[in-house]
Design an enzyme around this catalytic site. Sequence first.
Site, PDB file in Angstrom:
ATOM      1  N   ASP A   1      20.670  21.189 -29.883  1.00 46.77           N
ATOM      2  CA  ASP A   1      21.467  19.971 -29.778  1.00 46.77           C
ATOM      3  C   ASP A   1      21.480  19.411 -28.366  1.00 46.77           C
ATOM      4  OD1 ASP A   1      23.126  21.633 -28.378  1.00 46.77           O
ATOM      5  OD2 ASP A   1      24.651  21.783 -29.941  1.00 46.77           O
TER       6      ASP A   1
ATOM      7  N   CYS B   1       3.506   1.692   2.736  1.00 42.11           N
ATOM      8  CA  CYS B   1       4.779   0.983   2.549  1.00 42.11           C
ATOM      9  C   CYS B   1       5.770   1.857   1.794  1.00 42.11           C
ATOM     10  CB  CYS B   1       4.559  -0.321   1.779  1.00 42.11           C
ATOM     11  SG  CYS B   1       3.514  -1.525   2.615  1.00 42.11           S
TER      12      CYS B   1
ATOM     13  N   CYS C   1       0.848  -1.191   0.000  1.00 42.86           N
ATOM     14  CA  CYS C   1       0.000   0.000   0.000  1.00 42.86           C
ATOM     15  C   CYS C   1       0.883   1.242   0.000  1.00 42.86           C
ATOM     16  CB  CYS C   1      -0.929   0.012   1.210  1.00 42.86           C
ATOM     17  SG  CYS C   1      -0.050   0.188   2.777  1.00 42.86           S
TER      18      CYS C   1
ATOM     19  N   ASP D   1      23.061  24.340 -26.123  1.00 42.57           N
ATOM     20  CA  ASP D   1      21.893  25.205 -25.984  1.00 42.57           C
ATOM     21  C   ASP D   1      21.151  24.977 -24.673  1.00 42.57           C
ATOM     22  OD1 ASP D   1      22.204  26.392 -28.551  1.00 42.57           O
ATOM     23  OD2 ASP D   1      21.408  24.574 -29.449  1.00 42.57           O
TER      24      ASP D   1
ATOM     25  N   ASP E   1      17.932  26.100 -33.391  1.00 42.44           N
ATOM     26  CA  ASP E   1      19.358  26.344 -33.492  1.00 42.44           C
ATOM     27  C   ASP E   1      19.773  25.961 -34.916  1.00 42.44           C
ATOM     28  OD1 ASP E   1      22.110  26.722 -32.673  1.00 42.44           O
ATOM     29  OD2 ASP E   1      22.263  24.542 -32.673  1.00 42.44           O
TER      30      ASP E   1
END
Length: 773
Positions: A672, A78, A75, A676, A480
């Site tokens: 990339d 836990c 549950c 960036d 980019d």
Amino acid sequence: MCCRGCQAVAQAIVDNGLSEYYSNRTALPGQGHEILPDELKKLALYDHPDIQRSFVIDSGVNQREAVLILEGITCAACVWLNERHLKQLPGVNSVQVNYANHRARIAWDSREISLSRILQEIQLLGYNAHPYSALQADALRQSRRKKDLQRLAIAGIGAAQTMMLSVGLYAGNWDGIAPSTVVLLRWFGLLLTLPVVTFSAMPFYRAAWSGIKSRHLNMDVPVALAIITAFIGSVWVTLFGGAHVYYDSIGMFTLFLLGTRLLEAGARGKSIESAENLLKLQPTMAIRLRAGLQEYVPVLDLLRGDSILAKPGETIAADGTVAEGMSTVDEALLTGEPRPVLKKPGDSVIAGSINLEGPLTLTVTGVGENTVLAGIVRMVDKAQAEKPHIATLADRTASWFTLALLVFTAVVGLAWLFIDRTQVLDIVLAVLVVTCPCALSLAVPAALAAAGSHLIKRGILVTRGHALETLARVNHVVFDKTGTLTQGKPAVMDVIVLADLTAAQCDVLAASLEQASEHPLAAAFKGRVLASDLPAVQAARNHPGQGVSGVVDGQTYSLGNQDFSPASRILAENYSTRYPGATLVWLCDATRALAVFVLEDPLRDDARQTIATLRTRGIGISILSGDNETTVRHVGAALGVSDLHWQQKPQDKLAVLQAIQRDGAIVAMVGDGINDAPVLAAAQVSFAMAAGTNVANQSSDIVLLSNRLDDVPQALETGRDTLGVMRQNLFWAVAYNVIALPFAALGYVSPWLAALGMSISSMVVVLNALRLR
């Protein structure tokens, strides 16, 4: 206490201020047991570097991370106990336990605590932990699915048989039936419904009790309440007499609800299964090369830097780089692209891909949890743990709806006590069942799961939970240039010969001069000529910012920009205007210019189509680049983009992006994923082009494993479709409840019909989500 382990955990719970566990738990965990010396020795084996290599990740200096499967989780309490207890251990940096798949991600400092100590603490709590593996996870998932199917089968048999008995009871009301037969049929109904109530419906009780204990009313609360109320009422009528029993309604309700949950679980698990299936494709054995000999070894015995052999037709056993050989490799499992990829020395290969043609000698760079595919699974798991805003809102709404439903049910029940006492139980059951918020709770998760599964099959990996929701609102995309719109690898597009040489001779001279150079442009020349065909170069010299020079066959040559040689400066202006946006490299001898090499960073094959597709959808487009104005304008003209920004440093790119956002745009950034990073983080949603072994380190919201730009508009379209399906599902769920509730409250809907209506509404939501293909 049964053992010192139980005493230790009880004392640890009290001493660490975790006594709240006893009020939160809804089921007893497995008993803690004494950690005997033999057991301690077994746990100590997990500290051995050779064993940790298969599942432990080095996340920094002395920083380790591992994914474990916890057995015995019953549950939410836990999960709470394991997280709270382990986080208090010195050296443990973070603990995240996923209740849905019982998977724990633990990070620790190896200087302060060992993995065996962490495993020992988990065992003292009464749970078992072992390293996560795709095969074991699949086995556990199949075990749970088998149990779900068993529950569904029992419910189906019970529902079918009780419906047959109900036909007799309903017919008897019209044509007459002996009282003794009614009693007999009711007792048969009780016996047939008992397994349904005690076995098939057990998950509803557990989830409802967990919700009540944690003060979060989930959709299982009215479900469990309806089943228990209907069963108690039916048993009372069976024992003491009365008008109606509801065994058929209980069976149908449980059957339809379990069936819907099974469909939803299948849709939710598809995305993680798709990723885990990649791991199962990796072989268990590899051919290791040592001292010129070949030996078969387990993949987990491989070390970084080992040499392995991949034969034609074999699956590559580990991440690595090609040391010798040339072949094509099928990477469709990662990229979704069926076209083979040529691999030559220096190229990266990924574990699980298939070598198609020639033998390859590889240098191992990653094994086990340090492979690209393992990183993908971690990112999918992380994305599933994050909920988008709309999902959180739907959960919160469902919780309040459940509370409102229970209050409304009580009011309706009290009202019918004064109207017609004999109808109270029928009406209350119908209201509870017909308006169960299952469809409302499933509306968003089912759509997200189906969309995630569809995208990962296309090679689009969603790594953040909010990404799909945000994609639907994007109206501006920022690209980019280098490595995103272009291939990121300058290539010789043309050779203009100016002297009495052939183009091939010029290629040989240029490649010879570039042999020792590490300049990015050098690869464009060296790749055009075989290394064995290159003559020796004496007095080779690198001139930073200008070029290279050397002596070949007694003649001095230079290769560089227009200012490097007096001979090139004379002709430079004529050719620079002829090739805008290109880089011109001049090959000269001591007195004259011999050739001009025209180098360009070519556009990706799908760049023009991607930009055109986005433009037709009315999406704004910008290009950010650190390159010079001439090159950026050339690329912009080729793609038809007018919003161009050149010579941009990372902080400049960030400023441009923020200016676009201030104008009200919802921006997607495509870069990339490495250079960036600031602008990717600032965008509302970001894409990164996968870069081989760097894929696991991307900080973007979405990684394009296929390295194809045309997946950007595909992802945007899927985001819009997903949001549309979410809204359809939410509208259907709300509309159904608004329409059905008055009819049920007024007594026009019987309990069995309410069960059918509720199940159909949930099934409509799931099936509508599965349309996302």
